[in-house]
Design a protein around this motif. Structure first.
Motif, PDB file in Angstrom:
ATOM      1  N   TYR A   1     -12.761   2.691 -28.287  1.00 29.86           N
ATOM      2  CA  TYR A   1     -11.513   2.083 -27.827  1.00 29.86           C
ATOM      3  C   TYR A   1     -11.321   0.696 -28.452  1.00 29.86           C
ATOM      4  CZ  TYR A   1      -8.359  -0.174 -24.434  1.00 29.86           C
ATOM      5  OH  TYR A   1      -7.347  -0.869 -23.838  1.00 29.86           O
ATOM      6  N   HIS A   2     -10.179   0.511 -29.113  1.00 32.23           N
ATOM      7  CA  HIS A   2      -9.834  -0.773 -29.758  1.00 32.23           C
ATOM      8  C   HIS A   2     -10.844  -1.213 -30.817  1.00 32.23           C
ATOM      9  CE1 HIS A   2      -6.404  -2.550 -27.119  1.00 32.23           C
ATOM     10  NE2 HIS A   2      -6.247  -1.267 -27.344  1.00 32.23           N
ATOM     11  N   LYS A   3     -11.393  -0.249 -31.521  1.00 32.17           N
ATOM     12  CA  LYS A   3     -12.345  -0.563 -32.593  1.00 32.17           C
ATOM     13  C   LYS A   3     -11.965   0.201 -33.860  1.00 32.17           C
ATOM     14  CE  LYS A   3     -16.295  -1.243 -29.540  1.00 32.17           C
ATOM     15  NZ  LYS A   3     -17.518  -0.598 -29.038  1.00 32.17           N
TER      16      LYS A   3
ATOM     17  N   GLU B   1       3.639  -2.025 -27.966  1.00 32.02           N
ATOM     18  CA  GLU B   1       2.897  -1.768 -26.718  1.00 32.02           C
ATOM     19  C   GLU B   1       1.650  -2.635 -26.642  1.00 32.02           C
ATOM     20  OE1 GLU B   1       0.088   0.230 -23.928  1.00 32.02           O
ATOM     21  OE2 GLU B   1      -0.200  -0.302 -26.021  1.00 32.02           O
ATOM     22  N   GLU B   2       0.912  -2.701 -27.753  1.00 32.82           N
ATOM     23  CA  GLU B   2      -0.362  -3.429 -27.735  1.00 32.82           C
ATOM     24  C   GLU B   2      -0.152  -4.938 -27.564  1.00 32.82           C
ATOM     25  OE1 GLU B   2      -3.009  -1.855 -27.421  1.00 32.82           O
ATOM     26  OE2 GLU B   2      -3.058  -0.014 -28.630  1.00 32.82           O
ATOM     27  N   LEU B   3       1.079  -5.408 -27.771  1.00 28.91           N
ATOM     28  CA  LEU B   3       1.365  -6.829 -27.578  1.00 28.91           C
ATOM     29  C   LEU B   3       1.836  -7.093 -26.162  1.00 28.91           C
ATOM     30  CD1 LEU B   3       3.256  -7.441 -30.953  1.00 28.91           C
ATOM     31  CD2 LEU B   3       0.883  -8.006 -30.415  1.00 28.91           C
TER      32      LEU B   3
ATOM     33  N   ASP C   1      -6.901   7.763 -31.444  1.00 28.07           N
ATOM     34  CA  ASP C   1      -6.663   8.136 -30.056  1.00 28.07           C
ATOM     35  C   ASP C   1      -5.598   7.220 -29.432  1.00 28.07           C
ATOM     36  OD1 ASP C   1      -6.993   9.537 -27.663  1.00 28.07           O
ATOM     37  OD2 ASP C   1      -8.537   8.146 -26.951  1.00 28.07           O
ATOM     38  N   ASP C   2      -5.690   5.916 -29.763  1.00 23.98           N
ATOM     39  CA  ASP C   2      -4.789   4.889 -29.195  1.00 23.98           C
ATOM     40  C   ASP C   2      -3.799   4.448 -30.271  1.00 23.98           C
ATOM     41  OD1 ASP C   2      -3.634   2.894 -27.698  1.00 23.98           O
ATOM     42  OD2 ASP C   2      -5.373   1.588 -27.676  1.00 23.98           O
ATOM     43  N   ASN C   3      -2.642   5.013 -30.461  1.00 23.39           N
ATOM     44  CA  ASN C   3      -2.155   6.136 -29.716  1.00 23.39           C
ATOM     45  C   ASN C   3      -1.439   7.105 -30.661  1.00 23.39           C
ATOM     46  OD1 ASN C   3      -1.456   7.774 -27.536  1.00 23.39           O
ATOM     47  ND2 ASN C   3       0.431   6.660 -27.197  1.00 23.39           N
TER      48      ASN C   3
ATOM     49  N   MET D   1      -2.948   1.759 -25.649  1.00 22.32           N
ATOM     50  CA  MET D   1      -3.237   1.189 -24.337  1.00 22.32           C
ATOM     51  C   MET D   1      -3.448  -0.298 -24.491  1.00 22.32           C
ATOM     52  SD  MET D   1      -4.395   2.116 -21.057  1.00 22.32           S
ATOM     53  CE  MET D   1      -4.745   3.795 -21.451  1.00 22.32           C
ATOM     54  N   TYR D   2      -2.741  -1.015 -23.686  1.00 19.93           N
ATOM     55  CA  TYR D   2      -2.729  -2.468 -23.785  1.00 19.93           C
ATOM     56  C   TYR D   2      -3.953  -3.041 -23.092  1.00 19.93           C
ATOM     57  CZ  TYR D   2      -1.018  -7.174 -22.581  1.00 19.93           C
ATOM     58  OH  TYR D   2      -0.865  -8.516 -22.407  1.00 19.93           O
ATOM     59  N   LEU D   3      -4.695  -3.882 -23.811  1.00 20.99           N
ATOM     60  CA  LEU D   3      -5.852  -4.539 -23.215  1.00 20.99           C
ATOM     61  C   LEU D   3      -5.418  -5.904 -22.741  1.00 20.99           C
ATOM     62  CD1 LEU D   3      -8.910  -4.532 -22.667  1.00 20.99           C
ATOM     63  CD2 LEU D   3      -9.174  -5.626 -24.870  1.00 20.99           C
TER      64      LEU D   3
HETATM   65 ZN    ZN Z   1      -4.478  -0.017 -26.931  1.00 20.40          ZN
END
Ligand code: ZN
Length: 628
Positions: free
Chosen positions: A482-484, A385-387, A350-352, A1-3
């Motif tokens: 998330y994102h850690k 995706e994350e970029l 989880d991601d992803n 998932m993109y932040l």
């Molecule tokens: Zn993400």
């Protein structure tokens, strides 16, 4: 998932959900309820079941240290790509990339300024060098090179035929340097019939427009800033854009440009006010005595990454897409929500890995039906995706199968943390048949689904809805990891994820065997900023508070997983673990309350904030600042 970079702190993740509840339909099973297709009658397959152990094993491998957090530019992401290739091949699926199963593309993993960046004014022979980072700064997506030319003011740099507005009308900028205001005329929002900025405000749109008009370089100025705000230079690398805009692009401070306006007998604010008052261009050439020399030298770091694509042929050329991104943050980039742990592997279980393993599991269930289903299935594992959804965007631009034969796209991003049987499904309004298929299937599943109609969110299905392909997005919710680096495989709820995959397999079967494909339906955008994210800069998220919310906390306050050093929140004494419950007299129950309260505030406001620390209320006043 993109932040999204603008929402990195005080965040709202962009898929803000508007739950829509549907009544449940009659009891239903996937295998027998499919209406027989008109042209290609086929019995629906009696699929096997997803296997929770196998599913979790794959996640464990994808999230292992050898995969290095699957960051672009690491060997680990290549290992992951080869693993996916082997799995697809082992299932007997056809390669559907441009090089076997792979569809390679290039991404920018970073940019840095090298020596020789300069902007020099020349007023009739009187030369003055501007100071890097004080007076000017290049944008990371500027091209490298040099220009020495006369200077022209081209307003906001916008050519918007839909608003009968063109800053370049009757203006000669061929071979010249254009000075442009950031954002867009204030009247555009009303004319466009919505709030927020249009795509014309994007720096990239402006750069391309200037280049198309023959300009050699673009000098951007902030122009008017809100009361209490400073005229800040953008931090190099903080605004995302393409690799290279194809033109030199720098920002200078207002007070530098004010001298140029003065030499033309004008004032910067006066000209800007005039444009805004009438939504009418006020472009002009600066006196011939003014020349600028602009030199930009940027080293860009690139990496080649691969979408991994496999096809299960059906009886016709139509097909269903099932996809998930397999890349993650590597050792933690700017999107890490554990900034103090950058350098450690962010495993992204989880991601992803959760969705990636899900695609493989679905591929395993459908592989035995090669050539037997009415429609084919394209299995997609995306990189980039994350970029910024780069892999899916690349495929949508250079599809390896005909786009118009794709009847629906199903995306799984973070499906591994199902809690209390709750699952979110987005995009339900984008396909004419989705609602009835899901509602009927839900009756026979253990889950409590929360639906939303819109198809735009911070994950790959967005690239498909933009091409008018109906999309569904499966998601088990945000959480504290998330994102850690703590997003690890042992926290995955594999049994429920496997049950969800069985449900999704049923949805795929319904779509694949239905006589009619779903019609695409446009759902009104839920996020007015989706068009200008990143490059538009600034607006929309309110002033800077400086907390990093814990995404796992959804009720009775917003827990801070961290507080940015030097931020207003830090200055007021708040710290990680505090739970925000009141912001300026507004009770805060969840992240959305907080985002709304923050958006309603202004830079410089002094806000009384209450948090719970160890269960006890603690009050402090916070001076909201400008985002930087
Ligand atoms: Zn993400």
């Amino acid at each position: 998932m993109y932040l999204n970079t603008q929402s990195r702190s005080d965040a709202q993740v962009r898929h803000r959900r508007r739950p829509v509840q549907f009544a449940l339909a009659a009891f239903f099973t996937f295998a027998i309820a499919a209406p027989a297709p008109a042209q290609a009658p086929a019995p629906a397959p009696s699929l096997g079941k997803a296997d929770a152990t196998r599913y979790l094993d794959t996640i464990r491998i994808l999230a292992s240290p050898e995969m290095e957090g699957r960051g672009a530019g690491t060997k680990g992401i290549d290992r992951a790509a080869h693993l996916l290739e082997q799995r697809y091949q082992g299932l007997g699926l056809d390669p559907a990339g441009t090089q076997g199963y792979f569809q390679p593309f290039t991404v920018t993993t970073g940019a840095k300024l090298v020596s020789g960046n300069s902007v020099q004014e020349d007023f009739g022979g009187k030369k003055k060098a501007l100071k890097l980072n004080d007076d000017f700064v290049p944008f990371s997506f500027s091209s490298s090179g040099e220009a020495d030319a006369p200077v022209v003011f081209a307003g906001y740099g916008v050519s918007a035929s839909e608003f009968s507005y063109d800053d370049y009308a009757g203006l000669d900028v061929q071979g010249k340097i254009v000075v442009l205001l950031r954002y867009e005329p204030t009247g555009f929002a009303a004319k466009g019939g919505h709030q927020g900025l249009t795509q014309h405000a994007s720096l990239i749109t402006k750069a391309i427009n200037a280049r198309n008009h023959g300009a050699k370089a673009v000098v951007v100025i902030n122009g008017k800033v809100a009361a209490g705000e400073e005229d800040l230079l953008t931090r190099f690398g903080s605004v995302s854009g393409p690799e290279n805009a194809g033109i030199l692009l720098v920002q200078v401070k207002n007070n530098v440009a004010q001298d140029w306006f003065a030499a033309a007998g004008k004032s910067l604010s006066g000209v800007q006010n005039q444009i805004n008052a009438a939504t009418k261009p006020e472009s002009f050439a600066f006196p011939a005595s003014l020349h600028l020399s602009v030199a930009v030298h940027i080293d860009t770091l690139h990496a080649t990454v691969n979408n991994v694509l496999a096809y299960l042929p059906g009886k016709t050329d139509e097909y269903v897409i099932i996809g998930a991104h397999y890349d993650h943050l590597g050792y933690g980039n700017a999107d890490s929500l554990a900034p103090s742990q950058i350098g450690q592997i962010h495993p992204g279980a989880d991601d992803n890995a959760s969705g990636t393993s899900g695609v493989l599991e679905l591929a395993r269930l459908f592989a035995p039906y090669r050539g037997q289903l009415p429609r084919g299935i394209l299995f997609m594992s995306f990189a980039g995706e994350e970029l910024g959804l780069l892999g899916s965007a690349h495929w949508a631009q250079q599809p390896t199968r005909p786009l118009d034969q794709a009847i629906a796209m199903l995306n799984m991003d973070m499906i591994g943390r199902i809690k209390d049987k709750k699952v979110y499904i987005g995009g339900v309004g984008t396909g004419s048949t989705f609602q009835s298929i899901l509602t009927a299937g839900a009756k026979n599943s253990p889950f409590q689904f929360e639906y939303s109609a819109g198809g735009y969110a911070a994950s790959d299905h967005t690239s498909f809805v933009a091409r008018r392909i109906p999309v569904l997005f499966f998601f088990s919710g945000l959480h504290s990891d998330y994102h850690k680096p703590s997003d690890t495989w042992d926290k995955i709820n594999a049994p429920d994820a496997a049950r969800l995959l069985d449900f999704i397999a049923g949805v795929i079967t319904q779509l694949d065997t239905a006589a009619a494909r779903p019609k695409f339906i446009t759902v009104a955008a839920e996020d007015p900023h989706s068009g200008v994210t990143g490059s538009g800069g600034g607006g929309g998220y309110g002033p800077w508070f400086g907390s990093i919310p814990d995404f796992g906390q959804s009720e009775n306050g917003v827990r801070f997983s961290d507080v940015q050093p030097g931020s207003p929140a830090a200055k007021a004494g708040f710290k990680a673990g505090d739970v925000l419950v009141d912001f300026g007299g507004k009770p805060i129950h969840n992240l959305y309350d907080f985002t709304d309260a923050l958006r309603a505030s202004k830079v410089g406001d002094v806000v009384n904030v209450t948090v719970l620390r160890d269960g006890k209320p603690l009050k402090a006043s916070v001076v909201l600042a400008q985002r930087r």
